[in-house]
Design a protein around this motif. Structure first.
Motif, PDB file in Angstrom:
ATOM      1  N   LEU A   1      45.211  36.450  40.456  1.00  0.00           N
ATOM      2  CA  LEU A   1      46.053  35.470  39.379  1.00  0.00           C
ATOM      3  C   LEU A   1      47.718  35.403  39.782  1.00  0.00           C
ATOM      4  CD1 LEU A   1      46.161  33.722  36.771  1.00  0.00           C
ATOM      5  CD2 LEU A   1      46.120  35.862  35.495  1.00  0.00           C
ATOM      6  N   VAL A   2      48.231  34.427  39.651  1.00  0.00           N
ATOM      7  CA  VAL A   2      49.543  34.407  39.872  1.00  0.00           C
ATOM      8  C   VAL A   2      50.294  33.619  38.571  1.00  0.00           C
ATOM      9  CG1 VAL A   2      51.581  33.767  41.112  1.00  0.00           C
ATOM     10  CG2 VAL A   2      49.641  34.649  42.474  1.00  0.00           C
ATOM     11  N   VAL A   3      51.202  34.349  37.781  1.00  0.00           N
ATOM     12  CA  VAL A   3      51.490  33.561  36.628  1.00  0.00           C
ATOM     13  C   VAL A   3      53.001  33.298  36.763  1.00  0.00           C
ATOM     14  CG1 VAL A   3      51.847  33.804  34.074  1.00  0.00           C
ATOM     15  CG2 VAL A   3      49.940  34.877  35.192  1.00  0.00           C
ATOM     16  N   ALA A   4      53.531  31.992  36.859  1.00  0.00           N
ATOM     17  CA  ALA A   4      54.716  31.682  37.096  1.00  0.00           C
ATOM     18  C   ALA A   4      55.427  30.553  35.775  1.00  0.00           C
ATOM     19  CB  ALA A   4      54.988  30.858  38.446  1.00  0.00           C
TER      20      ALA A   4
ATOM     21  N   ALA B   1      43.546  22.125  37.262  1.00  0.00           N
ATOM     22  CA  ALA B   1      42.586  22.527  36.292  1.00  0.00           C
ATOM     23  C   ALA B   1      43.263  21.719  34.864  1.00  0.00           C
ATOM     24  CB  ALA B   1      42.364  23.831  35.767  1.00  0.00           C
ATOM     25  N   GLU B   2      42.670  20.804  34.337  1.00  0.00           N
ATOM     26  CA  GLU B   2      43.323  20.039  33.307  1.00  0.00           C
ATOM     27  C   GLU B   2      42.995  20.627  31.926  1.00  0.00           C
ATOM     28  OE1 GLU B   2      45.459  17.942  34.017  1.00  0.00           O
ATOM     29  OE2 GLU B   2      45.038  17.453  36.350  1.00  0.00           O
ATOM     30  N   GLY B   3      43.668  20.181  30.799  1.00  0.00           N
ATOM     31  CA  GLY B   3      43.474  20.695  29.507  1.00  0.00           C
ATOM     32  C   GLY B   3      44.104  22.012  29.026  1.00  0.00           C
TER      33      GLY B   3
ATOM     34  N   ASN C   1      52.588  34.687  29.292  1.00  0.00           N
ATOM     35  CA  ASN C   1      52.466  35.621  30.413  1.00  0.00           C
ATOM     36  C   ASN C   1      51.787  36.862  29.984  1.00  0.00           C
ATOM     37  OD1 ASN C   1      53.705  33.440  31.709  1.00  0.00           O
ATOM     38  ND2 ASN C   1      55.672  34.598  32.051  1.00  0.00           N
ATOM     39  N   ALA C   2      52.062  37.543  28.855  1.00  0.00           N
ATOM     40  CA  ALA C   2      51.530  38.541  28.723  1.00  0.00           C
ATOM     41  C   ALA C   2      49.898  38.487  28.269  1.00  0.00           C
ATOM     42  CB  ALA C   2      52.333  39.210  27.474  1.00  0.00           C
ATOM     43  N   ALA C   3      49.725  37.489  27.613  1.00  0.00           N
ATOM     44  CA  ALA C   3      48.181  37.254  27.049  1.00  0.00           C
ATOM     45  C   ALA C   3      47.596  37.134  28.436  1.00  0.00           C
ATOM     46  CB  ALA C   3      48.222  36.269  26.063  1.00  0.00           C
ATOM     47  N   LEU C   4      47.960  36.357  29.362  1.00  0.00           N
ATOM     48  CA  LEU C   4      47.167  36.058  30.758  1.00  0.00           C
ATOM     49  C   LEU C   4      47.030  37.330  31.380  1.00  0.00           C
ATOM     50  CD1 LEU C   4      48.724  32.745  32.169  1.00  0.00           C
ATOM     51  CD2 LEU C   4      46.609  32.882  30.919  1.00  0.00           C
ATOM     52  N   ALA C   5      48.290  38.261  31.392  1.00  0.00           N
ATOM     53  CA  ALA C   5      48.088  39.415  32.139  1.00  0.00           C
ATOM     54  C   ALA C   5      47.092  40.318  31.607  1.00  0.00           C
ATOM     55  CB  ALA C   5      49.405  40.270  32.245  1.00  0.00           C
ATOM     56  N   ALA C   6      46.925  40.255  30.147  1.00  0.00           N
ATOM     57  CA  ALA C   6      45.975  41.089  29.388  1.00  0.00           C
ATOM     58  C   ALA C   6      44.596  40.489  29.612  1.00  0.00           C
ATOM     59  CB  ALA C   6      46.111  41.083  28.026  1.00  0.00           C
ATOM     60  N   GLN C   7      44.273  39.185  29.989  1.00  0.00           N
ATOM     61  CA  GLN C   7      43.047  38.742  30.138  1.00  0.00           C
ATOM     62  C   GLN C   7      42.604  38.957  31.574  1.00  0.00           C
ATOM     63  OE1 GLN C   7      40.842  36.897  28.559  1.00  0.00           O
ATOM     64  NE2 GLN C   7      41.984  36.172  26.555  1.00  0.00           N
ATOM     65  N   ALA C   8      43.417  39.126  32.509  1.00  0.00           N
ATOM     66  CA  ALA C   8      43.183  39.544  33.759  1.00  0.00           C
ATOM     67  C   ALA C   8      42.864  41.021  33.728  1.00  0.00           C
ATOM     68  CB  ALA C   8      44.782  39.189  34.845  1.00  0.00           C
ATOM     69  N   THR C   9      43.420  41.808  32.919  1.00  0.00           N
ATOM     70  CA  THR C   9      43.355  43.244  33.059  1.00  0.00           C
ATOM     71  C   THR C   9      41.684  43.362  32.518  1.00  0.00           C
ATOM     72  OG1 THR C   9      45.633  43.943  32.838  1.00  0.00           O
ATOM     73  CG2 THR C   9      43.823  45.568  32.241  1.00  0.00           C
ATOM     74  N   ALA C  10      41.222  42.713  31.450  1.00  0.00           N
ATOM     75  CA  ALA C  10      39.859  42.947  30.919  1.00  0.00           C
ATOM     76  C   ALA C  10      38.898  42.418  31.920  1.00  0.00           C
ATOM     77  CB  ALA C  10      40.055  41.892  29.687  1.00  0.00           C
ATOM     78  N   ARG C  11      39.100  41.462  32.711  1.00  0.00           N
ATOM     79  CA  ARG C  11      38.220  40.882  33.792  1.00  0.00           C
ATOM     80  C   ARG C  11      38.412  41.569  35.147  1.00  0.00           C
ATOM     81  NH1 ARG C  11      38.907  37.071  29.950  1.00  0.00           N
ATOM     82  NH2 ARG C  11      37.259  35.488  29.823  1.00  0.00           N
ATOM     83  N   ARG C  12      39.398  42.609  35.345  1.00  0.00           N
ATOM     84  CA  ARG C  12      39.411  43.461  36.454  1.00  0.00           C
ATOM     85  C   ARG C  12      39.804  42.455  37.729  1.00  0.00           C
ATOM     86  NH1 ARG C  12      34.450  47.917  36.370  1.00  0.00           N
ATOM     87  NH2 ARG C  12      34.890  48.685  34.466  1.00  0.00           N
TER      88      ARG C  12
ATOM     89  N   ASP D   1      41.877  28.014  29.950  1.00  0.00           N
ATOM     90  CA  ASP D   1      40.554  28.561  29.827  1.00  0.00           C
ATOM     91  C   ASP D   1      40.467  30.124  30.285  1.00  0.00           C
ATOM     92  OD1 ASP D   1      37.965  29.389  29.295  1.00  0.00           O
ATOM     93  OD2 ASP D   1      37.168  27.724  29.983  1.00  0.00           O
ATOM     94  N   PRO D   2      40.432  31.113  29.637  1.00  0.00           N
ATOM     95  CA  PRO D   2      40.406  32.378  30.263  1.00  0.00           C
ATOM     96  C   PRO D   2      39.371  32.414  31.117  1.00  0.00           C
ATOM     97  CG  PRO D   2      41.079  32.515  27.956  1.00  0.00           C
ATOM     98  CD  PRO D   2      40.617  31.055  28.059  1.00  0.00           C
ATOM     99  N   ALA D   3      38.161  31.815  30.942  1.00  0.00           N
ATOM    100  CA  ALA D   3      37.095  31.808  31.945  1.00  0.00           C
ATOM    101  C   ALA D   3      37.368  31.616  33.431  1.00  0.00           C
ATOM    102  CB  ALA D   3      35.924  31.014  31.231  1.00  0.00           C
ATOM    103  N   TRP D   4      38.446  30.609  33.356  1.00  0.00           N
ATOM    104  CA  TRP D   4      38.880  30.255  34.862  1.00  0.00           C
ATOM    105  C   TRP D   4      39.232  31.698  35.697  1.00  0.00           C
ATOM    106  CZ3 TRP D   4      42.913  26.185  32.859  1.00  0.00           C
ATOM    107  CH2 TRP D   4      42.240  24.834  32.325  1.00  0.00           C
TER     108      TRP D   4
END
Length: 340
Positions: free
Chosen positions: A76-79, A61-63, A86-97, A66-69
């Protein structure tokens, strides 16, 4: 907080990986092995990942991210090494279950990736809940040595013949006894020796209807000692793991009960010994393996020995496992404690 162990079927399902370094390579390799469709977002890609992208094994995925991904992903695996991102991605994942694993950050993760011992189709997973991953890896190293590679072939035999096994052994108790007979018999030894064709023939012979023994009742009388699970004998542990039903006296601790077969029904022992003897006999008569648990040396103490004598005089096999106290591990007649 204890984790709920889970083996996920990811075949054909999308997993989003954020990060493109060596750690991401290891995570993605395991996901591809599980059949996942891997989508990767990273500012820079490891050469291995570039090669996999060229081969069509992964999608990139380029660019800007996008949290919609996340909405299209099962996991979701964050490395990355950017803690705030990382914390922002974890929060986005929690919001999207969506379950997320942030590598090396148990606090942000909603699932952990265990250390795995692979004997496909058999897998063993070890997790420390993120508290001590190196300990989990060390345990994996030890078990890799102890668990023979032929275990995968044995599991494969059971998998290939699953429908026939269920057809010829519809009764669960009888099927469980049959599995025990195979696992303790010649088939694993033949596989360990590399004699796969002979193992296949031996396995098929045990599925011959004429060779399948009728189910019979069985009784195990287990003394649980002082309540320390480490003091249980190997024989007691085996009986508890093979139990169809458990009769539990007052004083048997939860730590001991936790080692018994999880789906075996548990019944509290009644105050009247005659009721207990009748209950045990009824289950044995129905072809079940009954395990009666008592604290201390259970059925060898003078006040309780008459129960053991009465049950051993019945028509079903009845074995007695002594309770081992902390200071009598070498006492005559006591089997060796587990782990000793």
């Amino acid at each position: 907080m204890p984790l709920y162990p889970l083996f996920a079927d990811l075949a054909g399902r999308e997993v989003l990986v954020v990060g493109g370094g060596e750690v991401a390579v290891r995570k993605i390799e395991a996901l591809l092995h599980a059949g996942a469709r891997v989508r990767v977002h990273a500012r820079a890609l490891h050469p291995t990942l570039r090669g996999w992208e060229a081969e069509g094994r992964i999608e990139c995925a380029e660019g800007e991210f996008d949290p919609a991904w996340i909405d299209a992903a099962w996991l979701l695996v964050v490395a990355t090494d950017d803690g705030a991102f990382n914390a922002a991605l974890a929060a986005q994942a929690t919001a999207r279950r969506t379950l997320a694993n942030v590598v090396d950050d148990a606090r942000l993760s909603s699932f952990q990736v265990p250390a795995v011992i692979d004997r496909a189709p058999l897998q063993l997973a070890i997790s420390s809940g993120g508290a001590a991953p190196m300990l989990a890896r060390r345990l994996r190293e030890r078990l890799e040595i102890e668990l023979d590679p032929s275990l995968g072939a044995l599991a494969g035999l059971f998998a290939r013949h699953r429908d026939v096994i269920r057809e010829r052994l519809p009764d669960l108790n009888r099927r469980r006894r049959w599995f025990d007979a195979v696992i303790d018999g010649a088939v694993p030894a033949l596989l360990r020796a590399g004699r796969a064709e002979e193992a296949e023939r031996a396995f098929a012979a045990m599925l011959d209807p004429a060779a399948i023994a009728p189910v019979g009742g069985r009784i195990s009388l287990v003394g649980t000692g002082p309540g320390d699970p480490a003091r249980l004998t190997l024989g007691a542990l085996r009986a508890m793991n093979l139990a169809d039903v458990l009769l539990v006296d007052a004083g048997v601790g939860e730590a001991v009960l936790a080692l018994a077969r999880k789906d075996a029904p548990r019944e509290p022992a009644q105050p009247d010994p005659a009721d207990c003897l009748s209950w045990v006999a009824a289950h044995a008569r129905a072809g079940r393996h009954v395990v009666w648990l008592r604290p201390g040396d259970g059925f060898r103490e003078p006040a309780s020995a008459r129960f053991a004598q009465a049950l051993q005089g019945m028509e079903w096999p009845c074995e007695l496992h002594a309770g081992v106290a902390a200071d009598d591990g070498d006492a005559p007649g006591a089997s060796r404690p587990a782990g000793a």
